[in-house]
Design a protein around this motif. Sequence first.
Motif, mmCIF file in Angstrom:
data_model
loop_
_atom_site.group_PDB
_atom_site.id
_atom_site.type_symbol
_atom_site.label_atom_id
_atom_site.label_comp_id
_atom_site.label_asym_id
_atom_site.label_seq_id
_atom_site.Cartn_x
_atom_site.Cartn_y
_atom_site.Cartn_z
ATOM 1 N N ASP A 435 -2.710 19.367 12.172
ATOM 2 C CA ASP A 435 -4.116 19.269 11.744
ATOM 3 C C ASP A 435 -5.089 19.975 12.707
ATOM 4 O O ASP A 435 -5.960 20.743 12.278
ATOM 5 N N ASP A 436 -4.891 19.769 14.029
ATOM 6 C CA ASP A 436 -5.844 20.373 14.968
ATOM 7 C C ASP A 436 -5.695 21.900 15.024
ATOM 8 O O ASP A 436 -6.665 22.634 15.209
ATOM 9 N N GLU A 437 -4.481 22.363 14.771
ATOM 10 C CA GLU A 437 -4.216 23.805 14.750
ATOM 11 C C GLU A 437 -4.977 24.451 13.583
ATOM 12 O O GLU A 437 -5.610 25.500 13.716
ATOM 13 N N LEU A 438 -4.909 23.764 12.471
ATOM 14 C CA LEU A 438 -5.582 24.241 11.269
ATOM 15 C C LEU A 438 -7.097 24.318 11.489
ATOM 16 O O LEU A 438 -7.763 25.293 11.125
ATOM 17 N N ASP A 439 -7.612 23.282 12.127
ATOM 18 C CA ASP A 439 -9.042 23.202 12.376
ATOM 19 C C ASP A 439 -9.509 24.357 13.263
ATOM 20 O O ASP A 439 -10.494 25.035 12.961
ATOM 21 N N VAL A 440 -8.768 24.629 14.338
ATOM 22 C CA VAL A 440 -9.198 25.718 15.234
ATOM 23 C C VAL A 440 -9.096 27.065 14.517
ATOM 24 O O VAL A 440 -9.940 27.944 14.707
ATOM 25 N N SER A 441 -8.069 27.219 13.691
ATOM 26 C CA SER A 441 -7.923 28.519 13.041
ATOM 27 C C SER A 441 -9.052 28.766 12.041
ATOM 28 O O SER A 441 -9.578 29.876 11.942
ATOM 29 N N TRP A 442 -9.452 27.725 11.319
ATOM 30 C CA TRP A 442 -10.586 27.912 10.401
ATOM 31 C C TRP A 442 -11.891 28.130 11.173
ATOM 32 O O TRP A 442 -12.745 28.925 10.770
ATOM 33 N N ALA A 443 -12.032 27.438 12.299
ATOM 34 C CA ALA A 443 -13.259 27.616 13.095
ATOM 35 C C ALA A 443 -13.353 29.065 13.566
ATOM 36 O O ALA A 443 -14.443 29.648 13.649
ATOM 37 N N LEU A 444 -12.221 29.664 13.816
ATOM 38 C CA LEU A 444 -12.198 31.043 14.292
ATOM 39 C C LEU A 444 -12.613 32.033 13.188
ATOM 40 O O LEU A 444 -13.384 32.952 13.408
ATOM 41 N N PHE A 445 -12.092 31.825 11.993
ATOM 42 C CA PHE A 445 -12.322 32.815 10.934
ATOM 43 C C PHE A 445 -13.569 32.560 10.079
ATOM 44 O O PHE A 445 -14.083 33.490 9.461
ATOM 45 N N THR A 446 -14.051 31.319 10.039
ATOM 46 C CA THR A 446 -15.129 31.012 9.085
ATOM 47 C C THR A 446 -16.409 31.838 9.311
ATOM 48 O O THR A 446 -16.968 32.381 8.348
ATOM 49 N N PRO A 447 -16.905 32.002 10.566
ATOM 50 C CA PRO A 447 -18.140 32.792 10.711
ATOM 51 C C PRO A 447 -17.973 34.232 10.201
ATOM 52 O O PRO A 447 -18.864 34.764 9.527
ATOM 53 N N LEU A 448 -16.826 34.826 10.464
ATOM 54 C CA LEU A 448 -16.596 36.199 9.982
ATOM 55 C C LEU A 448 -16.537 36.217 8.449
ATOM 56 O O LEU A 448 -17.136 37.086 7.798
ATOM 57 N N LEU A 449 -15.856 35.241 7.883
ATOM 58 C CA LEU A 449 -15.770 35.178 6.418
ATOM 59 C C LEU A 449 -17.151 34.979 5.802
ATOM 60 O O LEU A 449 -17.480 35.586 4.785
ATOM 61 N N ASN A 450 -17.963 34.137 6.451
ATOM 62 C CA ASN A 450 -19.325 33.913 5.928
ATOM 63 C C ASN A 450 -20.107 35.217 5.909
ATOM 64 O O ASN A 450 -20.823 35.523 4.959
ATOM 65 N N TYR A 451 -19.938 36.020 6.962
ATOM 66 C CA TYR A 451 -20.651 37.297 7.013
ATOM 67 C C TYR A 451 -20.152 38.228 5.901
ATOM 68 O O TYR A 451 -20.938 38.801 5.138
ATOM 69 N N ILE A 452 -18.830 38.304 5.788
ATOM 70 C CA ILE A 452 -18.255 39.235 4.797
ATOM 71 C C ILE A 452 -18.686 38.843 3.379
ATOM 72 O O ILE A 452 -18.841 39.682 2.501
ATOM 73 N N GLU A 453 -18.876 37.555 3.174
ATOM 74 C CA GLU A 453 -19.228 37.105 1.826
ATOM 75 C C GLU A 453 -20.735 36.969 1.622
ATOM 76 O O GLU A 453 -21.200 36.514 0.581
ATOM 77 N N SER A 454 -21.515 37.407 2.629
ATOM 78 C CA SER A 454 -22.972 37.325 2.470
ATOM 79 C C SER A 454 -23.490 38.597 1.786
ATOM 80 O O SER A 454 -22.762 39.597 1.685
ATOM 81 N N ASP A 455 -24.750 38.545 1.373
ATOM 82 C CA ASP A 455 -25.328 39.713 0.701
ATOM 83 C C ASP A 455 -25.473 40.893 1.658
ATOM 84 O O ASP A 455 -25.523 42.048 1.235
ATOM 85 N N ASP A 456 -25.567 40.605 2.971
ATOM 86 C CA ASP A 456 -25.752 41.682 3.962
ATOM 87 C C ASP A 456 -24.518 42.564 4.102
ATOM 88 O O ASP A 456 -24.570 43.655 4.646
#
Length: 503
Positions: A435-456
């Motif tokens: 569980d903690d491994e999963l959490d850190v991996s999502w924390a790592l990728f989520t900001p980049l994914l948010n940017y890629i999926e934004s209108d900018d």
Amino acid sequence: MSVDAFGDHTSIVVFGASGDLAKKKTFPALFGLYREGQLPANVNIIGYARSKLSTEEIRERIVDNLKLKNDKAKAKVDGFLKLISYVSGPYDQPEGFQKLNEAMNEYESKNQVSKPERLFYLALPPSVFTTVGSNIKTYAYPPKEGRLRIIVEKPFGHDLESSRKLQEDLAPLFTEEELYRIDHYLGKEMVKNLLVLRFGNEFLNAAWNNKHISSIQISFKEAFGTEGRGGYFDEIGIIRDVMQNHILQVLTLLTMERPTSFDPEAIRDEKVKVLKAFSELSKDDVLLGQYTKSEDGSKPGYLDDETVKNDSKCVTYAAIGVQIHNERWDGVPIVLRAGKALDESKVEIRIQFKPVAKGMFKEIQRNELVIRIQPDEAVYMKINSKIPGISTETSLTDLDLTYSKRYSEDFWIPEAYEALIRDCYLGNHSNFVRDDELDVSWALFTPLLNYIESDDFPKPEGYAYGSKGPKGLRQFLEKHNYAFSQEGSYQWPLTTPNIKGKI
Ligand SMILES: NC(=O)C1=CN([C@@H]2O[C@H](COP(=O)(O)OP(=O)(O)OC[C@H]3O[C@@H](n4cnc5c(N)ncnc54)[C@H](OP(=O)(O)O)[C@@H]3O)[C@@H](O)[C@H]2O)C=CC1
Ligand SMILES: O=C1O[C@H](COP(=O)(O)O)[C@@H](O)[C@H](O)[C@H]1O
């Protein structure tokens, strides 16, 4: 190793038995284990899905997808099919689960099982994980003296928030001990070999740091596009599809510190520690692409897939720079790259070493360790050696461990799903995601994914189906310290006297 195997009378229930994964991977893996004598001969296998199928019909579907390459396999089919039954029922109502429970009870009482052991495999869309989990818990959980293990398929969430929500929903139902989050890359033979290669060889162990290594690359290439799966892929993109999970798992095993033992928790503790030392992924250190028609026009572009949005900015190729800020890795550029519709299908790791001092050499190239995960597993080290004969010059050649040349066909190398179902059955969590491994991996990728999926986010660069990827790739790799070998200086598989035009 702290493992605790299930016994001879286990029930294995495959939820989503009518689906694609069950058909292509889960049942064939169970068959492979049975064929090799790795499942108890009288295990009880039950398929469960909503589709109204008879036991005969599910057996027919299963047999159609088994690879019966030799007489040994053909001889085992009937015995395997006899172990399988089918229960049809909804995922969100008690009745099917009650029927399922009765079927397991019947098997257990017939075999006088005192401690019922039940393994549930959720080959289902994530939207029903929690509902099914909750119904298993209420209606099909083994009696008090028994035990349960549950395998959950990816994706475990879409981002940090949804992954946490899924965790929160599953946590009251099953303990971490009972949950097996599958990432099938962890079942691949060469991925399982990484810890042995690293920690079982002093010459590699000693050089495995920023003093000697100048760059690391992990590359995942597929020679086919989404081919009709675009509807699914469009919501996901290549980063979620293979990077946040498969490729990151490989990188973690490659960069973690030495665990105290092969104990699953010792390994997973080290994986989490190194993940916490990764720096935030920068949106300025990425190369993103989307495939277009092949140059000859014979293969479709991503947007030609009718199941994707016309103006989709979905990323089908990504190269991402990663940095690890700890004593071992600080300053070593790491590139993760993955893409669909490329020139070949291959997954490999490249560790390039720093240049040796020139001095006595006019020209000398860098050592490179290549670990090929698939196809045709191999480990080879590029080394400098004197050109044979009267020449005193050096050339780049290899120390080569290609499995197909070195190990006879008599070795049974389990498919990833075979290896992982066996691990679960044996109670070995090492190759499952904590569980903690999963959490850190999502924390790592989520900001980049948010940017890629934004209108900018600008439209990703196009690359032709069947090409090596976006045009800037070579430059991107060079920027991350990767030195390409001098043209004509390396020949594979046979080196001829005209290497570099010299004899
Ligand atoms: N297919 C693959 O190669 C891979 C799949 N996975 C993961 O494995 C899991 C299963 O994948 P896959 O087999 O491809 O999925 P499917 O879409 O084939 O679904 C599996 C089964 O679930 C039932 N189902 C489908 N959609 C729904 C729904 N919306 N609500 C309730 N039940 C539904 C269907 O059975 P019925 O209607 O009969 O109940 C179906 O046969 C997913 O989490 C996927 O991400 C992971 C890696 C690879
Ligand atoms: O999880 C996934 O993995 C496969 C690649 O797995 P492999 O074992 O064939 O290398 C990928 O094709 C798929 O898109 C992804 O969902």
